[in-house]
Design an enzyme around this catalytic site. Structure first.
Site, mmCIF file in Angstrom:
data_model
loop_
_atom_site.group_PDB
_atom_site.id
_atom_site.type_symbol
_atom_site.label_atom_id
_atom_site.label_comp_id
_atom_site.label_asym_id
_atom_site.label_seq_id
_atom_site.Cartn_x
_atom_site.Cartn_y
_atom_site.Cartn_z
ATOM 1 N N TYR A 150 35.662 35.546 35.731
ATOM 2 C CA TYR A 150 36.935 36.151 36.143
ATOM 3 C C TYR A 150 36.670 37.096 37.305
ATOM 4 O O TYR A 150 35.764 37.928 37.243
ATOM 5 C CB TYR A 150 37.554 36.917 34.973
ATOM 6 C CG TYR A 150 38.835 37.654 35.319
ATOM 7 C CD1 TYR A 150 40.012 36.956 35.549
ATOM 8 C CD2 TYR A 150 38.845 39.047 35.412
ATOM 9 C CE1 TYR A 150 41.190 37.619 35.859
ATOM 10 C CE2 TYR A 150 40.016 39.719 35.716
ATOM 11 C CZ TYR A 150 41.188 39.015 35.942
ATOM 12 O OH TYR A 150 42.348 39.677 36.249
ATOM 13 N N ASP A 245 29.865 38.993 42.418
ATOM 14 C CA ASP A 245 30.894 39.870 41.841
ATOM 15 C C ASP A 245 30.218 40.751 40.799
ATOM 16 O O ASP A 245 30.015 40.350 39.657
ATOM 17 C CB ASP A 245 32.001 39.023 41.218
ATOM 18 C CG ASP A 245 33.084 39.864 40.547
ATOM 19 O OD1 ASP A 245 32.907 41.098 40.452
ATOM 20 O OD2 ASP A 245 34.086 39.286 40.101
ATOM 21 N N LYS A 273 35.359 49.920 39.084
ATOM 22 C CA LYS A 273 35.656 51.319 38.834
ATOM 23 C C LYS A 273 34.480 52.165 38.403
ATOM 24 O O LYS A 273 34.598 53.385 38.354
ATOM 25 C CB LYS A 273 36.783 51.427 37.796
ATOM 26 C CG LYS A 273 36.563 50.650 36.516
ATOM 27 C CD LYS A 273 37.838 50.585 35.694
ATOM 28 C CE LYS A 273 37.688 49.721 34.458
ATOM 29 N NZ LYS A 273 37.542 48.284 34.767
#
Length: 436
Positions: A150, A245, A273
């Site tokens: 994802y 990623d 984050k």
């Protein structure tokens, strides 16, 4: 004596029903709805250290950590103090600040193959922008992603494989035009032969390959080093941009991330984050020649008023002061290993088909005889038993990822007493599962 909570659903159900009045599904991110495990989500009022607390003050040992960034534990005092100080100076300026430079310098020093980096506001924005940049740099349209990985909810990435392994994709979400999907090729994860076949057929048309170097969104899958070496070589041979990623793995599996773990240098890397200690932030960076194609230096446009938000930058700096201390990751890894090995031992003791893996502060739990290697393996694990395990652990005050398809996380704030309690709770659950 381990506390066994009363069923927490009554209070949470009230909050959930209220939330559903004006929030779709009662949640602002789908996994929070407990759709995968059933039941009612826990509504959290506060968190501290290794614990989250529900609205009635009940504590839960937390192994989600806001999906990874709370590597120092919740409400870590130096980070909170940095945010409070930053807030006194203003929340957002829409102008450059020295704190953005500090964070960029820090990341580029820690990961030398990142020469330039752009701050954004989320992991989704980082991956979306990196793909646009790769397309602009190469002048090509097609991209490769992997089944079970994802990368955020941008249109090009909400695509599954077509009817054949090397067919064009089709949207997995309504609202995504088929024309977007036709440029996305989805391959099985951790499959070298599929890689070779895809590059042989489409290599000259590919702009980039985007991959979670350690998958964390089909639970946790650690691919072989040979898989990554093959992917790196194919991208080099065909002039394809390799995007790691690391929104989930960056600074969690180690100070230098999964790229260092595998000894691979991607062309671009995305972060989430964690670089803002949990505040909304993301980043993408990599080779100078590619990054210089981004505006204002080049013709690939990307912008954001909140990019490099001063609160997130200063929180991240406070966090990195602790992540860079000697032995931080060795101690974190030791805790993760202790928990994972403890869970495996009590499962084996009671003849439960159970497996687990970990790297650094990230781990995956599976109800299967063998450790899964790809999405199909995860899908064929015993999801029903995982769901039973999840709820039984929750009732004892242990909060795990609420899905058999999500990884879990350790923090520096977890004590060995917390880990022993978790293992003891798991043994009680395994006994219940054997009896059922």
């Amino acid at each position: 004596m381990t506390q066994v909570f009363a069923d927490p659903k009554t209070a949470d159900q009230v909050h959930f029903e209220k939330a559903k009045r004006h929030i779709p599904g009662g949640v602002n991110s789908p996994v929070r709805a407990f759709t995968g495990v059933g039941g009612t989500p826990v509504f959290v009022s506060k968190a501290k250290g290794a614990y989250i607390y529900d609205t009635e003050g009940r504590p839960y040992i937390d192994y989600v950590g806001s999906w990874g960034p709370m590597i120092l534990g919740h409400a870590f005092d130096p980070v909170i103090n940095a945010v409070k100080t930053a807030a006194d100076d203003g929340l957002s300026f829409g102008c450059p600040t020295p704190f953005e430079t500090t964070m960029a310098d820090l990341i580029c020093e820690l990961i030398p193959h990142i020469e330039l980096i752009r701050m954004v506001s989320s992991g989704t924005e980082a991956t979306m922008s990196a793909i646009r940049l790769a397309r602009g740099y190469t002048g090509r349209d097609k991209i490769v992603k992997f089944e079970g990985c994802y990368h955020g909810h941008s249109d090009s990435l909400l695509v599954k494989a077509g009817s054949g392994m090397l067919d064009i994709g089709e949207p997995t979400s309504k609202g995504v035009p088929a024309d977007f999907a036709k440029h996305t090729l989805t391959l099985p994860y951790n499959d070298i032969e599929a890689l070779k076949a895809a590059f042989e057929k489409f290599g000259s048309e590919l702009a980039c390959v985007i991959i979670e170097p350690i998958a964390g969104n089909m639970n946790m899958i650690i691919p072989t080093k040979e898989f990554h070496q093959t992917l790196r070589q194919l991208c080099t041979d065909y002039g394809v941009v390799l995007i790691f990623d690391e929104v989930m793995t960056g600074f969690r599996v180690g100070l230098k991330g999964a790229s260092h773990y595998f000894g691979i240098q991607p062309d671009l890397t995305t972060f989430g984050k964690i670089i803002g200690a949990g505040l909304p932030v993301g980043a993408f960076g990599g080779k100078k020649e590619i990054m210089e194609c981004i505006a204002p230096l080049g013709g690939v446009y990307q912008a954001g008023t909140l990019s490099g938000n001063p609160l997130a930058m200063r929180a991240g700096k406070a966090m990195f002061e602790h992540l860079t201390k000697p032995d931080f990751y060795e101690e974190l890894t030791a805790k993760t290993a202790y928990l994972v090995n403890g869970l495996k031992a009590v499962a084996k003791k009671h003849s439960i088909a159970f497996n687990a893996c970990y790297v650094g502060g990230m781990f995956g739990l599976f109800f299967s005889e063998n450790l899964p290697k790809n999405f199909n393996d995860v899908a064929n694990a015993d999801t029903k038993r995982f769901n039973e395990f999840f709820h039984a652990m929750l009732k004892q005050g242990i909060y795990l990822a609420p899905s058999a398809f999500e990884a879990s996380f350790m923090s520096a704030a977890h004590s060995y007493d917390d880990l022993d309690k978790t293992i003891a709770c798991a043994e009680r659950v395994f006994l219940e599962l054997v009896a059922s």
